[in-house]
Design a protein around this motif. Structure first.
Motif, short mmCIF file in Angstrom:
data_model
loop_
_atom_site.label_atom_id
_atom_site.label_comp_id
_atom_site.label_asym_id
_atom_site.label_seq_id
_atom_site.Cartn_x
_atom_site.Cartn_y
_atom_site.Cartn_z
N LEU A 29 1.19 7.06 14.99
CA LEU A 29 0.96 6.11 16.08
C LEU A 29 -0.53 5.88 16.31
O LEU A 29 -0.97 4.76 16.59
CB LEU A 29 1.63 6.61 17.36
CG LEU A 29 3.16 6.54 17.37
CD1 LEU A 29 3.73 7.34 18.55
CD2 LEU A 29 3.65 5.10 17.44
N LYS A 30 -1.33 6.93 16.18
CA LYS A 30 -2.78 6.79 16.37
C LYS A 30 -3.41 5.94 15.27
O LYS A 30 -4.33 5.16 15.52
CB LYS A 30 -3.45 8.17 16.43
CG LYS A 30 -3.20 8.93 17.70
CD LYS A 30 -3.73 10.34 17.64
CE LYS A 30 -5.24 10.38 17.55
NZ LYS A 30 -5.76 11.77 17.61
N SER A 31 -2.91 6.09 14.06
CA SER A 31 -3.52 5.38 12.93
C SER A 31 -3.06 3.93 12.83
O SER A 31 -3.66 3.14 12.10
CB SER A 31 -3.17 6.10 11.62
OG SER A 31 -1.78 5.99 11.34
N GLY A 32 -1.99 3.59 13.54
CA GLY A 32 -1.44 2.25 13.44
C GLY A 32 -0.41 2.10 12.35
O GLY A 32 0.13 1.01 12.13
N THR A 33 -0.12 3.22 11.62
CA THR A 33 0.97 3.19 10.64
C THR A 33 2.28 2.82 11.33
O THR A 33 3.10 2.08 10.79
CB THR A 33 1.10 4.55 9.94
OG1 THR A 33 -0.15 4.88 9.32
CG2 THR A 33 2.21 4.53 8.90
N TRP A 34 2.48 3.39 12.51
CA TRP A 34 3.55 2.99 13.40
C TRP A 34 2.94 2.31 14.61
O TRP A 34 1.86 2.70 15.08
CB TRP A 34 4.38 4.18 13.86
CG TRP A 34 5.25 4.77 12.80
CD1 TRP A 34 5.59 4.21 11.59
CD2 TRP A 34 5.92 6.03 12.86
NE1 TRP A 34 6.43 5.04 10.90
CE2 TRP A 34 6.65 6.16 11.64
CE3 TRP A 34 5.98 7.05 13.80
CZ2 TRP A 34 7.42 7.28 11.36
CZ3 TRP A 34 6.75 8.16 13.52
CH2 TRP A 34 7.47 8.28 12.32
N THR A 35 3.62 1.29 15.12
CA THR A 35 3.07 0.52 16.23
C THR A 35 3.90 0.58 17.50
O THR A 35 3.45 0.10 18.55
CB THR A 35 2.93 -0.96 15.82
OG1 THR A 35 4.22 -1.47 15.43
CG2 THR A 35 1.95 -1.12 14.67
N ARG A 36 5.08 1.19 17.43
CA ARG A 36 5.91 1.20 18.65
C ARG A 36 6.79 2.44 18.71
O ARG A 36 7.53 2.75 17.79
CB ARG A 36 6.76 -0.06 18.72
CG ARG A 36 7.59 -0.18 19.98
CD ARG A 36 8.02 -1.60 20.23
NE ARG A 36 6.95 -2.40 20.80
CZ ARG A 36 7.03 -3.71 21.04
NH1 ARG A 36 8.14 -4.37 20.72
NH2 ARG A 36 6.02 -4.37 21.58
#
Length: 236
Positions: A29-36
């Motif tokens: 989530l921090k890296s933006g690999t996951w967004t939600r």
């Protein structure tokens, strides 16, 4: 006092599960690999706040609960209504509502979530309703391999089945309500997700671990047969 007790119990559940760190959820989530991220039955939303404290963007975390009063109490407790507003970050909704105008679908959440956190949730229902809830979870998740459902719930060592008992814990001290829960053991929980996969044409890696009730779980389940079941379920 009831709010603080509920908060302590929920934090105990999360920490003993070791869910976020061991499965890389925070990093993704921090890296933006996951967004939600969406927490189902989030209550006061303390786990959502912990993710934000750990560096997850507040725009990536969402929570829903049936009781708007719990969401509002969380805002009051943490004094952050502006950061996590109702109707944008926190949703008062009947999760099992599958009508076209249900709150979560109207918020355009269907098919957008990378990870769903469902702690102390599925064990609240009988088995047919659990199956419905699992299918509802799938409508919210993206269809990408690697999306996850994680959580922790009450279960049994062996002999899964329905249990009828008065509601325990801080949220069950009023009214003497009796409900029927289906409590899983490890095998029956995996079988539930086999059925979910067959019904939806999906495949899942189901990791589930049994733990003895050594923490505040005794407030919910006080019989010797009861266990915690921690799980991480990944789409293949």
């Amino acid at each position: 006092m009831m709010i603080l007790n509920s908060l302590a119990i929920a934090i105990d559940v999360l920490h003993s599960a070791g869910i976020f760190r061991t499965k890389g959820i925070v990093d993704n989530l921090k890296s933006g690999t996951w967004t939600r991220y969406l927490e189902v039955g989030c209550g006061l939303g303390q786990d959502i706040r912990k993710l934000i404290q750990d560096g997850v963007p507040k725009t990536s975390v969402l929570g829903t609960d049936l009781l708007p009063g719990l969401l509002e109490s969380g805002q009051e407790l943490f004094q952050d209504a502006g950061a996590l507003p109702l109707g944008q970050s926190l949703f008062a909704a009947d999760f099992l509502d599958t009508s076209n105008d249900n709150v979560l679908s109207k918020a355009s959440l269907d098919g957008t979530v990378d990870v769903i956190h469902a702690t102390m949730f599925l064990h609240c229902f009988d088995r047919p309703t659990q199956l419905l809830a699992c299918k509802r979870i799938l409508t919210l998740l993206k269809s990408n391999p690697g999306v996850m459902i994680v959580g922790k719930q009450g279960g049994v060592a062996k002999g899964a089945g329905a249990r009828e008992h008065p509601v325990k814990g801080p949220m069950g001290q009023v009214g003497g309500v009796v409900r029927t829960n289906f409590l899983h053991d490890v095998d029956s929980f995996k079988a539930l997700w086999d059925e979910v996969g067959q019904a939806t044409g999906t495949r899942w890696d189901v990791q589930v671990r049994e733990e003895e009730v050594m923490d505040r779980g005794y407030l919910y389940f006080d019989e010797e047969e009861h266990r915690w079941l921690s799980f991480a379920i990944t789409m293949l």
